[in-house]
Design a protein around this motif. Structure first.
Motif, PDB file in Angstrom:
ATOM      1  N   VAL B  40       0.867  -1.182   0.000  1.00  0.00           N
ATOM      2  CA  VAL B  40       0.000   0.000   0.000  1.00  0.00           C
ATOM      3  C   VAL B  40       0.906   1.236   0.000  1.00  0.00           C
ATOM      4  O   VAL B  40       2.127   1.120   0.131  1.00  0.00           O
ATOM      5  CB  VAL B  40      -0.931   0.050   1.245  1.00  0.00           C
ATOM      6  CG1 VAL B  40      -1.918  -1.103   1.237  1.00  0.00           C
ATOM      7  CG2 VAL B  40      -0.117   0.064   2.545  1.00  0.00           C
ATOM      8  N   SER B  41       0.315   2.418  -0.117  1.00  0.00           N
ATOM      9  CA  SER B  41       1.123   3.642  -0.048  1.00  0.00           C
ATOM     10  C   SER B  41       1.351   3.996   1.429  1.00  0.00           C
ATOM     11  O   SER B  41       0.606   3.547   2.305  1.00  0.00           O
ATOM     12  CB  SER B  41       0.407   4.793  -0.751  1.00  0.00           C
ATOM     13  OG  SER B  41      -0.727   5.166   0.004  1.00  0.00           O
ATOM     14  N   VAL B  42       2.365   4.829   1.670  1.00  0.00           N
ATOM     15  CA  VAL B  42       2.642   5.286   3.043  1.00  0.00           C
ATOM     16  C   VAL B  42       1.421   6.025   3.606  1.00  0.00           C
ATOM     17  O   VAL B  42       1.084   5.888   4.779  1.00  0.00           O
ATOM     18  CB  VAL B  42       3.908   6.178   3.066  1.00  0.00           C
ATOM     19  CG1 VAL B  42       4.052   6.889   4.406  1.00  0.00           C
ATOM     20  CG2 VAL B  42       5.154   5.338   2.783  1.00  0.00           C
ATOM     21  N   GLU B  43       0.727   6.779   2.742  1.00  0.00           N
ATOM     22  CA  GLU B  43      -0.464   7.526   3.182  1.00  0.00           C
ATOM     23  C   GLU B  43      -1.564   6.570   3.666  1.00  0.00           C
ATOM     24  O   GLU B  43      -2.313   6.891   4.585  1.00  0.00           O
ATOM     25  CB  GLU B  43      -1.015   8.395   2.036  1.00  0.00           C
ATOM     26  CG  GLU B  43      -0.130   9.570   1.646  1.00  0.00           C
ATOM     27  CD  GLU B  43       1.123   9.154   0.872  1.00  0.00           C
ATOM     28  OE1 GLU B  43       1.104   8.088   0.196  1.00  0.00           O
ATOM     29  OE2 GLU B  43       2.140   9.875   0.974  1.00  0.00           O
ATOM     30  N   ASP B  44      -1.652   5.415   3.036  1.00  0.00           N
ATOM     31  CA  ASP B  44      -2.702   4.451   3.412  1.00  0.00           C
ATOM     32  C   ASP B  44      -2.516   3.901   4.833  1.00  0.00           C
ATOM     33  O   ASP B  44      -3.475   3.420   5.437  1.00  0.00           O
ATOM     34  CB  ASP B  44      -2.713   3.265   2.434  1.00  0.00           C
ATOM     35  CG  ASP B  44      -3.324   3.627   1.090  1.00  0.00           C
ATOM     36  OD1 ASP B  44      -4.086   4.611   1.041  1.00  0.00           O
ATOM     37  OD2 ASP B  44      -3.039   2.919   0.109  1.00  0.00           O
ATOM     38  N   LEU B  45      -1.299   3.968   5.344  1.00  0.00           N
ATOM     39  CA  LEU B  45      -1.017   3.346   6.651  1.00  0.00           C
ATOM     40  C   LEU B  45      -1.836   3.948   7.788  1.00  0.00           C
ATOM     41  O   LEU B  45      -2.053   3.301   8.805  1.00  0.00           O
ATOM     42  CB  LEU B  45       0.479   3.476   7.004  1.00  0.00           C
ATOM     43  CG  LEU B  45       1.469   2.735   6.118  1.00  0.00           C
ATOM     44  CD1 LEU B  45       2.885   2.993   6.603  1.00  0.00           C
ATOM     45  CD2 LEU B  45       1.189   1.240   6.089  1.00  0.00           C
TER      46      LEU B  45
END
Lengths: 346, 102
Positions: B40-45
């Motif tokens: 996933v993207s870092v933002e999704d975390l």
């Protein structure tokens, strides 16, 4: 006008210019005392903007979130008089409070009393490790004074120093440090073998340089025994008091070290996370304390190679010195630590 | 999660914390490591919606117990150890105590 607080928690109003002046003066105090670099103009303005926001509760921009570790984790609920067990408290932390990590802590939060009840603490750790998902630390304080007379076997430096018995006071602290190292290694080994991910040495160096020395040595011994053990060294204050004055670790004199120098020794000893502390001055304003705390923590974070989690609680990190830390200040400190310092965690 | 926390098992805060505590990773490195492993993207975390669905899919604990279908505690940690390529102390202990590993 900006509504903010003094370091004792009382409300005050300031103009934006006064907020900026206090942030700069707090920063200047840190620069002078710690011999660290000042903040840039954009960083000062960012802190001022966070202080001046009208909202009661402020937060970080999306993407600037950081990791939270805790000290005296389970005790925070026990102290509220809610009679539930430690594993259940940590289930609440995980599922209700959205905690990134967990810390199990006994009410007598020092290694010396805990060594008598290690089997009971092992049960709690083992049970908790079965029912929780987040990383689990076991926390306690090195608390060197518990090893001194009349509570312990060692000559008491607090009595010897005023009597001018400097050498005797030093020998007493060295003796106490050896007892503390043994207890820290014994208790930490026990809870690690029961399933904890690691240890949080909380309020390290509360009794000065001998206590910092003992904690660094205990960390070194534990990492030699269990290389995978996670160890967080959380400090008691911004400055290592020199009650002994001559103790060194790895050739560095411990007395007088500020966070950016403390973290380098924590790294040498093998710590995984360093908990930086900056004391709050209760007779100065919140902006002054925040400017000061941010300056020290930024220097520490830049010097560090391991994650740094600043202590943000009652009387530390810029938070006012009160039992019920005001959320307007706690949220502003958290936001500034994440966005100005680029800290790894709190 | 307060003003700045990642959100624990509500998002991916526990996983990022695990990388800091076990591998001494700094914040951005730990976030990237976990994001890459989860694909996933870092933002999704820190997105509760994305992470809740993903955690259900990976069966690695969410804040909701559900109807007893989700893995919890040590069950989830077995999967997290594999997912993050880590040895988790309590998982290793469990294996030893159950006789699945010497």
């Amino acid at each position: 006008m900006v509504v903010t607080r003094m370091g004792d928690g009382s409300f005050i109003t300031m103009t934006e210019e006064e907020v900026q002046r206090d942030v700069e003066e707090g920063m200047a105090d840190a620069v002078k005392k710690g011999k660290v670099e000042p903040l840039g103009q954009d960083e000062i303005e960012h802190i001022v903007e966070i202080c001046c926001r009208p909202q009661k509760f402020v937060s970080v921009e999306k993407g600037n979130e950081l990791v939270l570790t805790y000290d005296s984790g389970t005790l925070k609920v026990t102290r509220l008089g809610i009679p539930i067990g430690m594993p259940q408290i940590l289930q609440l932390y995980e599922r209700a409070f959205s905690a990134d990590s967990l810390e199990l802590a006994y009410v007598h939060y020092s290694f010396k009393p805990i060594k008598m009840i290690v089997p009971e603490e092992q049960y709690a750790v083992a049970e908790t490790s079965l029912v929780t998902t987040a990383p689990l630390l076991y926390g306690a304080m090195p608390n060197l004074p518990l090893y001194t007379q009349p509570d312990g076997p060692c000559p008491n430096a607090a009595e010897l120093l005023p009597a001018g018995k400097i050498e005797e006071a030093r020998r007493g602290q060295e003796e106490a440090a050896e007892y503390a190292i043994k207890d820290m290694v014994y208790v930490s080994s026990g809870v690690y073998e029961a399933g904890a991910d690691g240890i949080d040495f909380d309020t390290t160096a509360a009794a000065g340089d001998a206590e910092f020395y003992a904690t660094l040595k205990a960390t070194e011994q534990l990492k030699a025994k269990y290389p995978e053990m996670a160890i967080e060294i959380g400090m008691a204050g911004e400055f290592v008091l020199g009650f002994h004055g001559q103790l060194e670790y790895d050739g560095v004199r411990l007395a007088g070290l500020y966070p950016h120098k403390q973290v380098k020794l924590a790294e040498k000893a093998g710590a995984n996370v360093f908990g930086a502390v900056v004391n709050t001055n209760s007779s100065r304003t919140f902006p002054w304390n925040l400017g000061r705390a941010i300056t020290f923590c930024k220097a520490c974070t830049e010097a560090a190679e391991i994650p740094v989690h600043a202590n943000v609680g009652m009387g530390v990190g810029g938070v006012p010195m009160v039992m019920t830390p005001p959320i307007d200040c706690v949220s502003r400190v958290s936001t500034a630590m994440a966005e100005v310092v680029k800290l790894d965690g709190l | 999660m307060h003003a700045a926390g990642m959100g624990g098992i509500r998002t991916a805060g526990d996983l990022v914390a695990r990388m800091q505590l076990s591998r001494k990773m700094r914040l951005n490195e730990a976030k990237k490591y976990v994001a890459d492993k989860l694909k996933v993207s870092v933002e999704d975390l820190v997105d509760e919606v994305v992470m809740n669905e993903l955690r259900q899919e990976l069966d690695i604990s969410t804040v909701y117990a559900g109807m007893g279908e989700m893995s919890r505690g040590i069950e989830s940690k077995f999967k997290i150890a594999k997912l993050l390529d880590l040895e988790i102390n309590s998982v290793q202990r469990f294996l030893r105590k159950t006789g699945w590993q010497q």
